[in-house]
Design a protein around this motif. Sequence first.
Motif, PDB file in Angstrom:
ATOM      1  N   GLY A  44       0.864  -1.295   0.098  1.00 54.76           N
ATOM      2  CA  GLY A  44       0.117   0.090  -0.102  1.00 54.76           C
ATOM      3  C   GLY A  44       0.873   1.300  -0.004  1.00 54.76           C
ATOM      4  N   GLU A  45       2.105   1.361  -0.238  1.00 48.95           N
ATOM      5  CA  GLU A  45       3.029   2.467  -0.243  1.00 48.95           C
ATOM      6  C   GLU A  45       3.858   2.353  -1.462  1.00 48.95           C
ATOM      7  OE1 GLU A  45       3.551   3.093   4.614  1.00 48.95           O
ATOM      8  OE2 GLU A  45       5.315   2.498   3.426  1.00 48.95           O
ATOM      9  N   MET A  46       4.229   3.413  -1.878  1.00 48.66           N
ATOM     10  CA  MET A  46       5.214   3.528  -3.027  1.00 48.66           C
ATOM     11  C   MET A  46       6.611   3.959  -2.285  1.00 48.66           C
ATOM     12  SD  MET A  46       5.651   6.310  -6.141  1.00 48.66           S
ATOM     13  CE  MET A  46       4.333   5.450  -7.082  1.00 48.66           C
ATOM     14  N   THR A  47       7.462   3.308  -2.326  1.00 51.31           N
ATOM     15  CA  THR A  47       8.962   3.443  -1.876  1.00 51.31           C
ATOM     16  C   THR A  47       9.827   3.842  -3.065  1.00 51.31           C
ATOM     17  OG1 THR A  47       8.876   1.993   0.030  1.00 51.31           O
ATOM     18  CG2 THR A  47      10.889   2.613  -0.762  1.00 51.31           C
ATOM     19  N   VAL A  48      10.421   5.160  -3.248  1.00 54.20           N
ATOM     20  CA  VAL A  48      11.079   5.703  -4.258  1.00 54.20           C
ATOM     21  C   VAL A  48      12.780   5.376  -3.869  1.00 54.20           C
ATOM     22  CG1 VAL A  48      11.534   7.612  -5.460  1.00 54.20           C
ATOM     23  CG2 VAL A  48       9.318   7.040  -4.926  1.00 54.20           C
ATOM     24  N   LEU A  49      13.474   5.006  -4.933  1.00 56.93           N
ATOM     25  CA  LEU A  49      14.804   5.061  -4.750  1.00 56.93           C
ATOM     26  C   LEU A  49      15.430   6.116  -5.744  1.00 56.93           C
ATOM     27  CD1 LEU A  49      16.852   3.018  -3.356  1.00 56.93           C
ATOM     28  CD2 LEU A  49      16.829   1.422  -5.331  1.00 56.93           C
ATOM     29  N   LEU A  50      16.129   7.003  -5.183  1.00 58.96           N
ATOM     30  CA  LEU A  50      16.887   8.059  -5.937  1.00 58.96           C
ATOM     31  C   LEU A  50      18.268   7.927  -5.776  1.00 58.96           C
ATOM     32  CD1 LEU A  50      14.508  10.938  -4.932  1.00 58.96           C
ATOM     33  CD2 LEU A  50      14.380   9.675  -6.986  1.00 58.96           C
ATOM     34  N   GLY A  51      19.023   8.591  -6.695  1.00 57.51           N
ATOM     35  CA  GLY A  51      20.305   8.551  -6.741  1.00 57.51           C
ATOM     36  C   GLY A  51      21.025   8.908  -7.994  1.00 57.51           C
ATOM     37  N   PRO A  52      22.200   9.516  -7.873  1.00 53.81           N
ATOM     38  CA  PRO A  52      22.914   9.823  -9.305  1.00 53.81           C
ATOM     39  C   PRO A  52      23.325   8.489 -10.045  1.00 53.81           C
ATOM     40  CG  PRO A  52      24.337  10.148  -7.333  1.00 53.81           C
ATOM     41  CD  PRO A  52      23.252   9.840  -6.674  1.00 53.81           C
ATOM     42  N   ASN A  53      23.751   8.681 -11.162  1.00 56.34           N
ATOM     43  CA  ASN A  53      24.226   7.560 -11.807  1.00 56.34           C
ATOM     44  C   ASN A  53      25.400   6.860 -11.255  1.00 56.34           C
ATOM     45  OD1 ASN A  53      22.357   8.043 -14.124  1.00 56.34           O
ATOM     46  ND2 ASN A  53      23.793   9.216 -15.304  1.00 56.34           N
ATOM     47  N   GLY A  54      25.529   5.469 -11.053  1.00 59.49           N
ATOM     48  CA  GLY A  54      26.316   4.689 -10.488  1.00 59.49           C
ATOM     49  C   GLY A  54      26.120   4.705  -9.183  1.00 59.49           C
ATOM     50  N   ALA A  55      24.949   5.268  -8.533  1.00 59.18           N
ATOM     51  CA  ALA A  55      24.921   4.954  -7.055  1.00 59.18           C
ATOM     52  C   ALA A  55      24.438   3.667  -6.561  1.00 59.18           C
ATOM     53  CB  ALA A  55      23.614   5.788  -6.580  1.00 59.18           C
ATOM     54  N   GLY A  56      24.226   2.514  -7.208  1.00 59.28           N
ATOM     55  CA  GLY A  56      23.878   1.434  -6.922  1.00 59.28           C
ATOM     56  C   GLY A  56      22.458   0.915  -7.122  1.00 59.28           C
ATOM     57  N   LYS A  57      21.693   1.767  -7.742  1.00 60.59           N
ATOM     58  CA  LYS A  57      20.158   1.649  -7.686  1.00 60.59           C
ATOM     59  C   LYS A  57      19.901   0.316  -8.339  1.00 60.59           C
ATOM     60  CE  LYS A  57      18.961   5.534  -9.399  1.00 60.59           C
ATOM     61  NZ  LYS A  57      20.367   5.782  -9.792  1.00 60.59           N
ATOM     62  N   SER A  58      20.244   0.134  -9.582  1.00 59.83           N
ATOM     63  CA  SER A  58      19.960  -0.838 -10.534  1.00 59.83           C
ATOM     64  C   SER A  58      20.573  -2.102 -10.148  1.00 59.83           C
ATOM     65  CB  SER A  58      20.550  -0.760 -11.976  1.00 59.83           C
ATOM     66  OG  SER A  58      19.739   0.485 -12.632  1.00 59.83           O
ATOM     67  N   THR A  59      21.823  -2.019  -9.327  1.00 54.86           N
ATOM     68  CA  THR A  59      22.395  -3.211  -8.805  1.00 54.86           C
ATOM     69  C   THR A  59      21.454  -3.583  -7.607  1.00 54.86           C
ATOM     70  OG1 THR A  59      24.717  -2.634  -9.277  1.00 54.86           O
ATOM     71  CG2 THR A  59      24.329  -4.199  -7.471  1.00 54.86           C
ATOM     72  N   LEU A  60      21.009  -2.823  -6.685  1.00 53.27           N
ATOM     73  CA  LEU A  60      19.922  -3.267  -5.743  1.00 53.27           C
ATOM     74  C   LEU A  60      18.882  -3.868  -6.420  1.00 53.27           C
ATOM     75  CD1 LEU A  60      19.495  -3.531  -2.680  1.00 53.27           C
ATOM     76  CD2 LEU A  60      18.537  -1.182  -2.907  1.00 53.27           C
ATOM     77  N   ILE A  61      18.249  -3.276  -7.261  1.00 54.46           N
ATOM     78  CA  ILE A  61      17.068  -3.874  -7.957  1.00 54.46           C
ATOM     79  C   ILE A  61      17.211  -5.108  -8.430  1.00 54.46           C
ATOM     80  CG2 ILE A  61      15.469  -3.567  -9.774  1.00 54.46           C
ATOM     81  CD1 ILE A  61      15.298  -0.487  -9.201  1.00 54.46           C
ATOM     82  N   LYS A  62      18.193  -5.133  -9.243  1.00 53.61           N
ATOM     83  CA  LYS A  62      18.490  -6.696  -9.700  1.00 53.61           C
ATOM     84  C   LYS A  62      18.763  -7.756  -8.874  1.00 53.61           C
ATOM     85  CE  LYS A  62      20.171  -4.900 -14.039  1.00 53.61           C
ATOM     86  NZ  LYS A  62      21.442  -4.596 -14.942  1.00 53.61           N
ATOM     87  N   SER A  63      19.408  -7.499  -7.614  1.00 51.36           N
ATOM     88  CA  SER A  63      19.413  -8.290  -6.542  1.00 51.36           C
ATOM     89  C   SER A  63      18.238  -8.702  -5.921  1.00 51.36           C
ATOM     90  CB  SER A  63      20.389  -7.713  -5.442  1.00 51.36           C
ATOM     91  OG  SER A  63      21.710  -7.328  -5.883  1.00 51.36           O
ATOM     92  N   ILE A  64      17.388  -7.763  -5.702  1.00 49.95           N
ATOM     93  CA  ILE A  64      16.056  -7.931  -5.426  1.00 49.95           C
ATOM     94  C   ILE A  64      15.430  -8.898  -6.028  1.00 49.95           C
ATOM     95  CG2 ILE A  64      13.699  -6.864  -4.623  1.00 49.95           C
ATOM     96  CD1 ILE A  64      15.345  -4.473  -3.992  1.00 49.95           C
ATOM     97  N   CYS A  65      15.448  -8.586  -7.486  1.00 52.93           N
ATOM     98  CA  CYS A  65      14.716  -9.720  -8.331  1.00 52.93           C
ATOM     99  C   CYS A  65      15.332 -10.931  -8.582  1.00 52.93           C
ATOM    100  CB  CYS A  65      14.495  -8.988  -9.698  1.00 52.93           C
ATOM    101  SG  CYS A  65      13.476  -7.412  -9.680  1.00 52.93           S
ATOM    102  N   ALA A  66      16.218 -11.071  -8.001  1.00 47.38           N
ATOM    103  CA  ALA A  66      17.264 -12.313  -7.774  1.00 47.38           C
ATOM    104  C   ALA A  66      17.822 -12.631  -9.206  1.00 47.38           C
ATOM    105  CB  ALA A  66      16.313 -13.714  -7.749  1.00 47.38           C
ATOM    106  N   LEU A  67      18.401 -11.581  -9.800  1.00 44.33           N
ATOM    107  CA  LEU A  67      19.097 -11.830 -11.071  1.00 44.33           C
ATOM    108  C   LEU A  67      20.601 -11.655 -10.847  1.00 44.33           C
ATOM    109  CD1 LEU A  67      17.063  -9.178 -13.227  1.00 44.33           C
ATOM    110  CD2 LEU A  67      16.989 -11.693 -13.166  1.00 44.33           C
TER     111      LEU A  67
END
Length: 251
Positions: A44-67
């Motif tokens: 029931g909530e939207m959690t937003v992940l912000l950060g500059p390029n290279g901050a690690g956002k996509s790496t974190l997301i791919k880890s969550i998705c077990a990729l």
Amino acid sequence: MDFFPLRRYTAVMSEGAEIMVKRVSKRYGRVLACDDVSLLAMPGEMTVLLGPNGAGKSTLIKSICALLRFEGVITIGGHDNRSIEAKRLLGYVPETPAVYPMLTVWEHLEFIAKAYSLRDWKDPARDLISRFDLDDKRDKLGRDLSKGMQQKVCVCCALLPRPGAVIMDEPLVGLDPHGIRELKIVTTELKRSGCALLVSTHIIDSVEDDWDVTCVMKGGRIVAACRRSEMPEGRTLEDVYFSTVESEEGL
């Protein structure tokens, strides 16, 4: 939103599923892309992940998705994120569209329906195709679609199983105005229905109306986190981002 035509498909899932990340780290050789990261995206909530390029956002997301392999613990609805139970609860819209070149738009949805053992999926699939303006592309192969159309197909595939948690990595990139409008409406529906949303984006104003929690990443770590309900009046998400990043840079 009464001025939008009523559609049969609504972004409703059977049960919300929290996304829990606990002390997750990921290395690429000597580079520490995620450094002891923890966060919780609630139903029931939207959690937003912000950060500059290279901050690690996509790496974190791919880890969550077990990729990716990682150190730490990640669960979806209480299930280990690598388990079948977790995968059934999670919808994922990647930053770069990933479609099968030799499947048509409709065959992509048929593939998802079979993978998830969905019943009575054809009407919802047709309505998703209509919502994202893909009616005339239904029989087109993935390889013949523009990047924006491929992104729309990925969104439809992620939503068809009506997941309890949805992760979107830069979901608006490549979408036309119609697609952007529809995706914003859908994310609002998902949130209201109890879905847990985790959205990574550079387009801050795209989530300004619906965000509940924001995590700012820099250098592989979450350097700031805030809840909308605790924000001082008049302070915007953009204020939070730039004040945090500039402070971290010593400006």
